[in-house]
Design a protein around this motif. Structure first.
Motif, PDB file in Angstrom:
ATOM      1  N   ASN A  80       0.812  -1.198   0.035  1.00  0.00           N
ATOM      2  CA  ASN A  80      -0.227  -0.033  -0.164  1.00  0.00           C
ATOM      3  C   ASN A  80       1.047   1.398   0.081  1.00  0.00           C
ATOM      4  O   ASN A  80       0.526   2.058   0.683  1.00  0.00           O
ATOM      5  N   ILE A  81       1.828   1.432  -0.789  1.00  0.00           N
ATOM      6  CA  ILE A  81       2.750   2.504  -0.747  1.00  0.00           C
ATOM      7  C   ILE A  81       2.060   3.608  -1.518  1.00  0.00           C
ATOM      8  O   ILE A  81       1.549   3.266  -2.715  1.00  0.00           O
ATOM      9  N   SER A 125       0.631  -2.398  -4.281  1.00  0.00           N
ATOM     10  CA  SER A 125       1.033  -3.747  -3.394  1.00  0.00           C
ATOM     11  C   SER A 125       1.566  -4.535  -4.454  1.00  0.00           C
ATOM     12  O   SER A 125       0.714  -4.846  -5.532  1.00  0.00           O
ATOM     13  N   PHE A 126       2.665  -5.078  -4.207  1.00  0.00           N
ATOM     14  CA  PHE A 126       3.016  -6.763  -4.843  1.00  0.00           C
ATOM     15  C   PHE A 126       4.002  -7.166  -4.140  1.00  0.00           C
ATOM     16  O   PHE A 126       4.619  -6.499  -3.176  1.00  0.00           O
ATOM     17  N   GLY A 164       2.899   3.521   3.646  1.00  0.00           N
ATOM     18  CA  GLY A 164       3.050   2.351   3.165  1.00  0.00           C
ATOM     19  C   GLY A 164       4.207   1.877   3.564  1.00  0.00           C
ATOM     20  O   GLY A 164       5.037   2.669   4.394  1.00  0.00           O
ATOM     21  N   ASN A 165       4.619   0.548   3.308  1.00  0.00           N
ATOM     22  CA  ASN A 165       5.814  -0.258   3.860  1.00  0.00           C
ATOM     23  C   ASN A 165       6.314  -1.055   2.581  1.00  0.00           C
ATOM     24  O   ASN A 165       5.709  -1.453   1.778  1.00  0.00           O
ATOM     25  N   ILE A 217      12.337  -1.298   5.103  1.00  0.00           N
ATOM     26  CA  ILE A 217      13.093  -0.228   4.912  1.00  0.00           C
ATOM     27  C   ILE A 217      12.560   1.151   4.981  1.00  0.00           C
ATOM     28  O   ILE A 217      13.427   2.113   4.996  1.00  0.00           O
ATOM     29  N   THR A 218      11.218   1.140   5.109  1.00  0.00           N
ATOM     30  CA  THR A 218      10.660   2.618   5.269  1.00  0.00           C
ATOM     31  C   THR A 218      10.929   3.220   6.757  1.00  0.00           C
ATOM     32  O   THR A 218      10.726   4.153   7.042  1.00  0.00           O
ATOM     33  N   LYS A 219      11.419   2.268   7.693  1.00  0.00           N
ATOM     34  CA  LYS A 219      11.663   2.604   8.944  1.00  0.00           C
ATOM     35  C   LYS A 219      12.885   3.044   9.122  1.00  0.00           C
ATOM     36  O   LYS A 219      13.432   3.534  10.548  1.00  0.00           O
ATOM     37  N   PHE A 220      14.097   2.915   8.347  1.00  0.00           N
ATOM     38  CA  PHE A 220      15.541   3.049   8.482  1.00  0.00           C
ATOM     39  C   PHE A 220      15.791   4.627   8.466  1.00  0.00           C
ATOM     40  O   PHE A 220      15.259   5.321   7.847  1.00  0.00           O
ATOM     41  N   LYS A 221      16.625   4.898   9.397  1.00  0.00           N
ATOM     42  CA  LYS A 221      17.362   6.267   9.238  1.00  0.00           C
ATOM     43  C   LYS A 221      18.452   6.360   8.279  1.00  0.00           C
ATOM     44  O   LYS A 221      18.834   5.196   7.750  1.00  0.00           O
TER      45      LYS A 221
END
Length: 256
Positions: free
Chosen positions: A10-11, A29-30, A64-65, A73-77
């Motif tokens: 869901n990005i 999404s995929f 999304g994620n 990787i969407t949570k990485f700094k």
């Protein structure tokens, strides 16, 4: 059960500010499993390059994620992102991006050298990948001493050297003549089939896309269609791609 390498959930990616927002990616999404060779197609401005940039960590999503392996990787700094990009992703560029002042061995080894990997391990890995791609005889040549095909294989070796989870190629044939383009595409097929490399390639070109096993079509930031090659010949798959491109409303001159 096939191992998931990439999971896009869901990005969305928006550009601009209130009152003037452009939706580059709209709720896509995929998943991609280990050993797949997936192409992403779409007209210029469809959102395909933005999608690749988000997966490659060059750009960030609005919402999304994206999971590569089991890591979101969407949570990485920034620091962790740079390390992840260097160690887990391989990149193949349309103009090879080899450094002229380094020989083939040094170009291939560069990513491992930056990571301060032991020299003996680097030597072993470089020679192993060079043998697999049949470039042992050019390891100590500089780019200007190599043919186009040799440069392609050196660039592929550099993308493979860190055993990345995912290899990303953005319009890899964009600046190549037809003979060199065919050689590069066949080289990607070999990486996929012989070395089980998981590849995602962005292209607007139906001929290039016909080398993949599955194609995701993007239109106006949305996932529009999907084609799976199955047992089709490359020519049969190419014809199906053209049919979908026509449905997309694209001019066929854009995809040859």
């Amino acid at each position: 059960m096939d191992k998931e390498i990439l999971k896009v959930m869901n990005i969305q990616k928006f550009y601009g500010s209130r009152g003037n927002v452009t939706k580059a990616i709209n709720n896509i999404s995929f998943t991609v499993v280990e050993g797949e060779y997936v192409a992403i197609m779409g007209a210029s401005g469809s959102g395909k390059t933005t999608l690749l940039n988000c997966i490659s960590t060059i750009d960030s999503v609005t919402s999304g994620n994206i999971l590569i392996g089991n890591e979101d990787i969407t949570k990485f700094k920034d620091k962790k992102l740079a390390k992840f990009r260097r160690e887990e992703l391989g990149f193949i560029f349309q103009d090879f991006n080899l450094l002229d002042t380094l020989n083939a061995y040094e170009n291939i080894a560069l990513a491992l050298t930056i990571c301060k990997i032991n020299a003996e391990i680097i030597d072993k890995r470089v020679k192993e990948v060079a043998m697999k791609l049949n470039i042992t005889d050019v390891l100590y040549k500089f780019p200007y001493e190599m043919s186009g095909g040799q440069k392609q294989r050196v660039a592929s070796a550099r993308a493979l050297i860190s055993n990345p989870k995912l290899i990303l190629a953005d319009e890899p044939t964009g600046s190549l003549d037809s003979k060199s383009a065919k050689m590069l595409l066949e080289s990607l097929v070999n990486l996929n089939e012989q070395l089980n490399a998981t590849i995602m390639m962005v292209t607007h070109d139906a001929f290039s896309a016909s080398y993949a096993k599955r194609i995701l079509f993007i239109k106006d930031g949305n996932l529009f269609n999907e084609l799976i090659r199955g047992k089709d010949s490359r020519k049969e798959f190419f014809n199906k791609i053209i049919e979908v491109v026509t449905l997309l409303g694209g001019d066929q001159r854009d995809v040859f």
